[in-house]
Design an enzyme around this catalytic site. Structure first.
Site, mmCIF file in Angstrom:
data_model
loop_
_atom_site.group_PDB
_atom_site.id
_atom_site.type_symbol
_atom_site.label_atom_id
_atom_site.label_comp_id
_atom_site.label_asym_id
_atom_site.label_seq_id
_atom_site.Cartn_x
_atom_site.Cartn_y
_atom_site.Cartn_z
ATOM 1 N N LYS A 94 -24.515 -52.954 42.507
ATOM 2 C CA LYS A 94 -25.885 -53.167 42.995
ATOM 3 C C LYS A 94 -26.918 -52.864 41.910
ATOM 4 C CE LYS A 94 -25.223 -54.672 47.243
ATOM 5 N NZ LYS A 94 -25.488 -56.094 47.537
ATOM 6 N N TYR A 112 -19.355 -50.232 44.402
ATOM 7 C CA TYR A 112 -20.405 -50.973 45.112
ATOM 8 C C TYR A 112 -21.784 -50.637 44.530
ATOM 9 C CZ TYR A 112 -23.182 -52.363 49.239
ATOM 10 O OH TYR A 112 -24.090 -52.924 50.092
HETATM 11 N N1 SER Z 1 -24.434 -49.897 54.363
HETATM 12 C C1 SER Z 1 -23.777 -50.105 53.108
HETATM 13 C C2 SER Z 1 -22.489 -49.395 53.026
HETATM 14 O O1 SER Z 1 -22.332 -48.401 53.710
HETATM 15 C C3 SER Z 1 -24.663 -49.644 51.990
HETATM 16 O O2 SER Z 1 -25.421 -50.686 51.522
HETATM 17 O O3 SER Z 1 -21.663 -49.776 52.270
#
Ligand code: SER
Length: 311
Positions: free
Chosen positions: A142, A138
């Protein structure tokens, strides 16, 4: 147009935008049906952002000028399906960037995250410009996304704007599969059963923000004058930093018998690689980012609203 209008951010953003721009002028889209309020208050259409031709067709047909693209697989879930999550997160962004380039929908908001930082980043008061070596799928998506947004701005004039959201706390639509989700689950569990088993350890400090602040800041950034924005990647946004134990103590002011236990899972390692607190002075100076909800006010509102919802 909001892509991902059935999710945690989208379902609230659509309603806020409709108040400002008029119900009929805000198109909600998602691959799943939205909460009633979103579906009833204005146009909604099932649309898969991964289908480029359909997306471009939609933008042209409905004369869209601004897009908020919120479609993503969050940090915890992404670790379970790394390649698929990478494909979805990157393709969702690249399709909107390219569609913005090829249409009149030139203004594009796409959320970045505190997940862009990694274990080598300074964790206290993390600066805007610093080491970024994320070690989650993730987070990597990003960072790459921020770079591509800036690239499309400089190369093609796409009006790309972004913030690095801290963990977002809300009661209307729950998040799914994130590392900061504990700070939402805890309220539902506290109201339902007076206890909560937390998947992060008691002293894990993370930056968080109440949804009303997140929405207000997002719209503030999108409405701000073009030439006052000094950067076109993503702005740090600090919010409020606290640990699960501090949040539990705040909840105990309302529910004195509330009990919390700790059973850290794989998300602990993710949280340990993220900042504890954020320096958002660039966003403050450029476009006036603001946080109205502190821990106390956020906890009071969350408990009140979650109680209403569960009744
Ligand atoms: N709140 C998100 C997550 O915990 C982070 O952008 O994946």
């Amino acid at each position: 147009m909001v892509i991902g209008s059935s999710g945690q951010i989208g379902s609230e953003l659509v309603l806020a935008l409709r108040k400002i721009y008029g119900d009929e002028n805000v198109y909600a889209t998602d691959i799943k049906y939205p909460p009633k309020e979103v579906g009833r208050s204005g146009p909604f259409q099932i649309l898969d952002v991964l289908d480029f031709n359909n997306l471009l067709h939609f933008l042209v047909r409905y004369k869209i000028t601004q897009v908020y693209n919120l479609a993503a697989v969050l940090s915890g879930n992404a670790e379970k399906i790394p390649l698929q999550a990478w494909d979805i997160n990157m393709k969702a962004l690249m399709n909107t960037l390219e569609a913005a380039h090829q249409s009149d929908a030139k203004k594009l908001f796409w959320p970045s995250s505190i997940a862009v930082f990694g274990p080598t980043t300074p964790r206290e008061n993390t600066p805007q410009l610093t080491v970024m070596e994320p070690n989650t799928v993730y987070g990597i998506s990003k960072v790459a996304g921020e770079r591509w947004g800036e690239y499309y701005h400089h190369r093609y004039g796409v009006d790309f704007r972004s913030v690095r959201y801290p963990g977002l706390i809300s009661y209307k639509t729950e998040p799914g599969g994130g590392t900061t989700d504990y700070a939402v689950e805890i309220f539902f569990s506290a109201v339902k059963q007076g206890s909560y088993e937390c998947f992060l350890s008691e002293d894990t400090a993370l930056p968080m923000m109440f949804m009303d602040d997140a929405i207000a800041n997002t719209i503030r950034l999108m409405q701000y004058d073009d030439d006052k924005l000094s950067l076109r990647s993503a702005y740090n946004m600090a919010g409020i930093s606290f640990t699960p134990e501090q949040l539990a103590q705040e909840i105990r002011k309302h529910i004195p018998e509330f009990k919390i236990t700790y059973k850290p899972d794989f998300r602990q390692a993710i949280a340990d690689s993220w900042p504890k607190s954020i320096d958002d002075s660039t966003a403050r100076n450029d476009w006036g980012v603001k946080t109205e909800y502190d821990l106390e006010k956020m906890t009071t509102v969350m408990l009140e609203k979650v109680k209403e919802k569960l009744q």
